[in-house]
Design a protein around this motif. Structure first.
Motif, PDB file in Angstrom:
ATOM      1  N   ILE A 119       0.848  -1.198   0.000  1.00 38.97           N
ATOM      2  CA  ILE A 119       0.000   0.000   0.000  1.00 38.97           C
ATOM      3  C   ILE A 119       0.879   1.242   0.000  1.00 38.97           C
TER       4      ILE A 119
ATOM      5  N   SER B 261       1.458   4.443   1.154  1.00 35.84           N
ATOM      6  CA  SER B 261       0.891   5.212   2.268  1.00 35.84           C
ATOM      7  C   SER B 261       1.608   6.535   2.499  1.00 35.84           C
TER       8      SER B 261
ATOM      9  N   GLY C  95      -4.083   6.683   1.093  1.00 31.68           N
ATOM     10  CA  GLY C  95      -3.076   5.653   1.315  1.00 31.68           C
ATOM     11  C   GLY C  95      -2.844   5.317   2.782  1.00 31.68           C
ATOM     12  N   PRO C  96      -2.537   6.311   3.620  1.00 29.49           N
ATOM     13  CA  PRO C  96      -2.353   6.028   5.047  1.00 29.49           C
ATOM     14  C   PRO C  96      -3.575   5.385   5.689  1.00 29.49           C
ATOM     15  N   LYS C  97      -4.781   5.841   5.312  1.00 25.59           N
ATOM     16  CA  LYS C  97      -6.004   5.251   5.859  1.00 25.59           C
ATOM     17  C   LYS C  97      -6.129   3.781   5.434  1.00 25.59           C
ATOM     18  N   GLN C  98      -5.832   3.494   4.172  1.00 26.97           N
ATOM     19  CA  GLN C  98      -5.912   2.131   3.677  1.00 26.97           C
ATOM     20  C   GLN C  98      -4.930   1.222   4.417  1.00 26.97           C
ATOM     21  N   ALA C  99      -3.747   1.740   4.721  1.00 25.33           N
ATOM     22  CA  ALA C  99      -2.750   0.950   5.437  1.00 25.33           C
ATOM     23  C   ALA C  99      -3.237   0.598   6.840  1.00 25.33           C
TER      24      ALA C  99
ATOM     25  N   LYS D 264       6.774   0.277   9.014  1.00 23.29           N
ATOM     26  CA  LYS D 264       5.821  -0.814   8.850  1.00 23.29           C
ATOM     27  C   LYS D 264       6.370  -2.133   9.395  1.00 23.29           C
TER      28      LYS D 264
ATOM     29  N   SER E 150      -0.801   7.278  11.295  1.00 21.00           N
ATOM     30  CA  SER E 150      -0.813   7.586   9.865  1.00 21.00           C
ATOM     31  C   SER E 150      -0.239   8.952   9.507  1.00 21.00           C
TER      32      SER E 150
ATOM     33  N   ASP F 265       2.355   5.373   7.798  1.00 20.44           N
ATOM     34  CA  ASP F 265       2.671   6.328   6.744  1.00 20.44           C
ATOM     35  C   ASP F 265       4.169   6.292   6.468  1.00 20.44           C
TER      36      ASP F 265
END
Length: 439
Positions: A30, A32, A46-50, A123, A153, A92
């Motif tokens: 992802i 992010s 992106g950060p939200k999806q991660a 991550k 994030s 992020d």
């Protein structure tokens, strides 16, 4: 002390490697990097999806999860209580940049090394904590305290996610962020961002038609493209490194100033300015060129990084990131620097984070020191850092891992990496530490 045998934990951690890497890969894929704010994604999609992916994985591992203000999420385990041990990391990442030999938004293993943006920062480490907790759960460990693995994030862009979390949830009673180095980090230097704005009155800056570099606050710039009024084009190449390790890079801003001064390429106030810039900052990462070479025994010497230069027809704006010792104040730094500015300059503070110091006698530090020594055979005496982590924004936490002594300049560069053995050693350290702290 936990009643789990340390060898049993180590073996269980090793056995979960494939499962851990599979989950980590899903998060790594992802992108992010911070994006445009959206209604349900304050720091971009992106950060939200991660975060959502991490929570999905946490649920599959049997943990209770919660999304907080679309900015942070957590996986929780233990008694039903608002008092908890917090492990705070971020999903992020900084922009990927250029020059990669591997897909930056994937997890690629090559000869025992894992590559990808965020594998080290952050991550890989925060997901290793989630899977370390899963190992303890699998072994039948029953925590006497509540623990939350908290996924952020916005750490790379100012930690605006922390206030959004604290508006709804209590701060941890104590805890750590796996986003710095070993051994445990009890103190983080103060950080101040400064713009030095210098005015030109003789039109000499018009000698430069355009001035473009790969400027980012997190890194030493390594590329600079300049077009002169005469039509001549200059390309200055340096070496990129994290802004908190400027000695590992070669700064194109100061390199340009030095080259321009030696060659006497420019005239007027611009020439005077570039001479000052070269003399004050080129390879003078301790601030000695501008009167701020402060130091103390606990945290070492001040660190200074020019990370952006903008030149227009009538002024120059030089942006600096300064990390000062924990015994020094921002006011002392600013006062000393003001006396060493080139004429017609103003100093503007753009960012400030006071130093933070965690109680060195806290029992958690003793646990970390013991576990680190047991796992590595190395001295676990707590240290300080030039880095800036969530410990500045989230109360009651300190930094613990993931980089081992001597590992610097990896996080924000191309081909960001982490050895398989190091990431698994992190998971082992975190599993043993969590077992001790939750017993």
């Amino acid at each position: 002390m936990t009643n789990l045998d340390c060898n049993v934990i180590r073996q269980a951690v090793s056995a979960r490697q494939a499962d851990f890497f599979k989950g980590l890969k899903e998060v790594m894929q992802i992108n992010s990097v911070k994006g445009k704010p959206e209604i349900d994604a304050p720091f971009g999609a992106g950060p939200k999806q991660a975060i959502l992916k991490a929570l999905e994985l946490a649920e599959s591992l049997g943990f209770k999860t919660q999304l907080i203000n679309n900015a942070m999420g957590y996986a929780e385990w233990g008694p039903e209580t608002r008092d908890y041990l917090g492990v705070i990391g971020h999903l992020d990442v900084v922009p990927e940049g250029t020059g990669w030999d591997y897909d930056p938004f994937d997890l690629t293993e090559d000869n025992g090394i894992l590559y990808g943006r965020g594998v080290l920062d952050n991550k890989g480490p925060i997901m290793s904590n989630l899977y370390a907790l899963s190992v303890l759960k699998e072994l039948g460990f029953v925590p006497n305290k509540t623990v939350r693995i908290v996924f952020g994030s916005d750490e790379e862009s100012g930690s605006a996610d922390i206030p959004m979390y604290l508006a709804v949830e209590p701060a941890p009673v104590y805890g750590y962020t796996p986003d710095c180095k070993y051994p445990a980090v009890y103190g983080e230097r103060g950080v101040v961002g400064i713009d030095i704005v210098t005015r030109f009155s003789d039109n000499s800056a018009t000698q430069i038609e355009s001035f473009i570099g790969n400027f980012d606050r997190s890194s030493v710039p390594d590329t600079l493209n300049i077009t002169l009024k005469t039509g001549e084009h200059l390309e200055i190449k340096g070496k990129r490194s994290p802004s908190n390790a400027p000695e590992m890079g070669l700064n194109t801003i100061t390199l340009f100033a030095k080259q321009a001064t030696v060659s006497a390429r420019f005239n007027g106030e611009l020439a005077t300015y570039l001479s000052w810039l070269s003399a004050s900052f080129h390879n003078k990462h301790d601030g000695s060129g501008i009167g701020v070479a402060f130091s103390d025994q606990e945290s070492g010497t001040l660190q200074l990084t020019p990370y952006e230069l903008e030149i227009t027809k009538d002024q120059a704006r030089l942006s600096l990131s300064i990390r000062y010792p924990i015994s020094v104040t921002e006011e002392k730094v600013l006062s000393a620097m003001t006396e060493h500015l080139v004429p017609n300059s103003d100093l503007i503070v753009t960012r400030r984070m006071k130093s933070t110091v965690f109680d060195r006698h806290h029992p958690m530090l003793k646990t970390m020191q013991r576990v680190y020594k047991d796992c590595t055979g190395e001295d676990g005496t707590p240290v300080t850092t030039t880095g800036a982590t969530y410990a500045r924004s989230m109360p009651n936490i300190l930094a613990f891992g993931p980089s081992f002594p001597g590992q610097k300049g990896i996080a924000h560069n191309k081909n960001e990496y982490m050895a398989v053995s190091d990431l698994m050693k992190n998971m082992e350290i975190y599993a043993l530490t969590l077992a001790e702290l939750l017993a």
